[in-house]
Design a protein around this motif. Structure first.
Motif, PDB file in Angstrom:
ATOM      1  N   CYS A   1       8.868  -5.326   2.729  1.00  0.00           N
ATOM      2  CA  CYS A   1       8.488  -4.914   1.370  1.00  0.00           C
ATOM      3  C   CYS A   1       7.564  -5.942   0.724  1.00  0.00           C
ATOM      4  CB  CYS A   1       9.733  -4.725   0.503  1.00  0.00           C
ATOM      5  SG  CYS A   1      10.704  -3.271   0.956  1.00  0.00           S
ATOM      6  N   TYR A   2       7.855  -7.221   0.957  1.00  0.00           N
ATOM      7  CA  TYR A   2       7.003  -8.286   0.397  1.00  0.00           C
ATOM      8  C   TYR A   2       5.564  -8.143   0.894  1.00  0.00           C
ATOM      9  CZ  TYR A   2       4.782 -12.879   0.280  1.00  0.00           C
ATOM     10  OH  TYR A   2       3.874 -13.898   0.112  1.00  0.00           O
ATOM     11  N   LEU A   3       5.384  -7.928   2.191  1.00  0.00           N
ATOM     12  CA  LEU A   3       4.038  -7.779   2.748  1.00  0.00           C
ATOM     13  C   LEU A   3       3.312  -6.587   2.127  1.00  0.00           C
ATOM     14  CD1 LEU A   3       4.524  -8.415   6.583  1.00  0.00           C
ATOM     15  CD2 LEU A   3       3.220  -9.819   5.000  1.00  0.00           C
ATOM     16  N   LEU A   4       3.999  -5.456   2.024  1.00  0.00           N
ATOM     17  CA  LEU A   4       3.374  -4.260   1.485  1.00  0.00           C
ATOM     18  C   LEU A   4       3.062  -4.414  -0.004  1.00  0.00           C
ATOM     19  CD1 LEU A   4       5.678  -1.681   3.306  1.00  0.00           C
ATOM     20  CD2 LEU A   4       3.260  -2.066   3.798  1.00  0.00           C
ATOM     21  N   GLU A   5       4.007  -5.000  -0.747  1.00  0.00           N
ATOM     22  CA  GLU A   5       3.820  -5.146  -2.192  1.00  0.00           C
ATOM     23  C   GLU A   5       2.697  -6.121  -2.532  1.00  0.00           C
ATOM     24  OE1 GLU A   5       7.659  -6.283  -3.553  1.00  0.00           O
ATOM     25  OE2 GLU A   5       8.376  -4.221  -3.765  1.00  0.00           O
TER      26      GLU A   5
ATOM     27  N   GLU B   1      -2.730  -7.054  -4.583  1.00  0.00           N
ATOM     28  CA  GLU B   1      -4.075  -7.617  -4.431  1.00  0.00           C
ATOM     29  C   GLU B   1      -5.140  -6.525  -4.504  1.00  0.00           C
ATOM     30  OE1 GLU B   1      -6.570 -10.514  -1.378  1.00  0.00           O
ATOM     31  OE2 GLU B   1      -4.406 -10.266  -1.101  1.00  0.00           O
ATOM     32  N   LEU B   2      -4.869  -5.383  -3.876  1.00  0.00           N
ATOM     33  CA  LEU B   2      -5.822  -4.269  -3.929  1.00  0.00           C
ATOM     34  C   LEU B   2      -6.015  -3.787  -5.366  1.00  0.00           C
ATOM     35  CD1 LEU B   2      -4.859  -2.004  -0.892  1.00  0.00           C
ATOM     36  CD2 LEU B   2      -7.043  -3.130  -1.234  1.00  0.00           C
TER      37      LEU B   2
ATOM     38  N   HIS C   1     -10.051   0.243  -5.148  1.00  0.00           N
ATOM     39  CA  HIS C   1      -9.326   1.514  -5.155  1.00  0.00           C
ATOM     40  C   HIS C   1      -9.768   2.349  -3.959  1.00  0.00           C
ATOM     41  CE1 HIS C   1      -6.929   4.738  -6.907  1.00  0.00           C
ATOM     42  NE2 HIS C   1      -7.913   5.558  -6.551  1.00  0.00           N
ATOM     43  N   ASP C   2      -9.182   2.034  -2.817  1.00  0.00           N
ATOM     44  CA  ASP C   2      -9.451   2.781  -1.592  1.00  0.00           C
ATOM     45  C   ASP C   2      -8.265   3.723  -1.367  1.00  0.00           C
ATOM     46  OD1 ASP C   2      -9.254   3.506   1.224  1.00  0.00           O
ATOM     47  OD2 ASP C   2     -10.908   2.114   1.551  1.00  0.00           O
TER      48      ASP C   2
END
Length: 447
Positions: free
Chosen positions: A178-182, A187-188, A194-195
């Protein structure tokens, strides 16, 4: 200006190709240039002009771009086409054949310095490793793919980051996944990148670990964002994966018909795209849905179909996880002996570092079966092993269920204080339909 190597490298290439073709410097130079000029080009003492290099390339019988870079004409295009073929092989479920294709493509891309193609081949190798259940190798491939793209925009690195997060999730490291995804999502969004494809991939991938951790509100929000992004995404396989993930939040909210419709939509997309691995996952999730809704016969059919497809594809980790969920259904349908045999057959393929949550589910089921056979000592041993696995993974819904089972066993054997401790631990974790690995949510412990 086309990409080109330095003058010394180009000079050595000109000299090698001229020699291979049996040409003299005079023959290579005429009619537009002098042998002396060709000599300075081969020695790397001059940065040859574009017209001069085009003349030399024509005399040598090669493409201008190949002379500048050393890469055969249309190499990158050819590699990308072959990468698509490898992706298609993986989609049919033949991870071993796909891995061979990706490895050959990686070697070729490395030889010619094609960084984007290297990253794509490494990403494919990572996905193949996940299919085979080799999480450590998969993670290593994803990390190398990220490293290849370190100078590229973050959106280009998202598939590799997502792959790394999934490898941690499958290993039972839910919080780190979850940390990696969040952090990638933060950052995005913070940088205004906004991809839709990248955002949809990340939000859909976060739903599973959120649900296992008991973070239902976060999972529902991720599903909401994913559904909102879907109309902007052109990749049907990505949209289908999103529908499969969103179905789990719908189950938890009791929206069974909507979840079933979402899975049916995903399955139809996968059939049209001929992606067997994801289609088998749809059967798996539909089996899970039917268990939650109490339709055990339909659940057994879907899970058997998923297991057959995954076994045929030699997807060892996923097939072991499906086998655990099928064993739960078999036990509920009175086929405990078959369930126990299935569980004992897969416990060697899953464990603390590989499918921890389903490994705990297997021990939980074996504990229940042992209790039914009045073997309380074996039952307690299985429950304690399951508890250890779930505490390490942080799988809240499964922890609540297991603590009730362990508490009941301890209470029946006269250890009331220990039972109370188990119940208190379970009450610290919220559980709801669709949040446990196996079966419907348990009743609250009788305190």
């Amino acid at each position: 200006m086309a990409e080109r190597d330095d003058p010394e490298t180009i000079g050595r290439r000109v000299q090698r190709l001229r020699t291979e073709r049996g040409l003299t410097q005079k023959q290579l130079a005429e009619p537009a240039y002098t042998p002396a000029y060709i000599s300075t080009v081969e020695a790397g003492r001059v940065r040859a002009s574009e017209p001069a290099l085009r003349h030399i390339a024509e005399r040598l019988g090669i493409a201008y771009e190949e002379l500048l870079t050393g890469r055969p004409a249309h190499l990158a295009t050819g590699l990308r086409l072959r990468l698509t073929d490898a992706q298609r092989t993986l989609a049919t479920g033949d991870a071993e054949a796909a891995a061979e294709q990706y490895a050959a493509l990686l070697a070729e891309a490395e030889e010619h310095g094609l960084v984007g193609e290297q990253a794509a081949a490494l990403l494919g190798l990572g996905e193949c490793a996940l299919e085979r259940g080799d999480l450590t190798t998969g993670r290593r491939h994803f990390e190398r793919s990220e490293e290849c793209l370190r100078d590229a925009p973050l959106t280009s690195r998202v598939p590799a980051l997502r792959g790394r997060a999934v490898s941690h999730y499958l290993a039972g490291e839910l919080r780190y996944a979850c940390y990696l995804l969040e952090t990638t999502l933060d950052e995005l969004n913070r940088s205004g990148l906004h991809d839709p494809d990248a955002l949809l991939l990340l939000y859909a991938s976060a739903i599973g670990p959120y649900m296992d951790m008991g973070a239902h509100a976060r999972a529902a929000q991720a599903a909401e964002f994913a559904l909102a992004l879907a109309p902007q995404v052109g990749d049907p396989a990505l949209v289908a994966r999103m529908h499969r993930s969103v179905a789990r939040t719908l189950i938890a909210e009791g929206r069974i018909a909507e979840a079933d419709a979402s899975l049916a939509k995903a399955a139809e997309m996968y059939r049209q795209l001929q992606i067997r691995t994801e289609l088998s996952n749809c059967h798996w999730m539909r089996g899970y849905l039917y268990v939650q809704n109490g339709e055990l016969e339909r659940a057994e059919g879907e899970l058997r179909e998923a297991l057959a497809m995954l076994s045929e594809q030699r997807a060892a980790l996923y097939s072991s996880q499906v086998a655990v969920e099928l064993a739960d259904v078999l036990h509920r349908r009175g086929k405990s002996q078959e369930a126990a045999g299935l569980l004992r057959g897969v416990l060697g393929d899953i464990g603390p570092e590989r499918g921890a949550v389903h490994s705990a589910g297997a021990h939980r089921l074996l504990g229940i079966i042992a209790e039914d056979a009045r073997d309380t000592e074996a039952a307690e041993e299985h429950y304690v092993r399951a508890l250890s696995l779930l505490e390490r993974a942080g799988a809240a819904g499964d922890l609540a269920d297991l603590c009730r089972l362990l508490g009941d066993l301890l209470r029946r054997t006269g250890r009331v204080e220990a039972a109370l401790d188990a119940y208190r631990t379970g009450l610290g974790h919220r559980t709801a339909p669709g949040t446990t690995t196996l079966g419907p949510a348990p009743a609250q412990p009788p305190l």
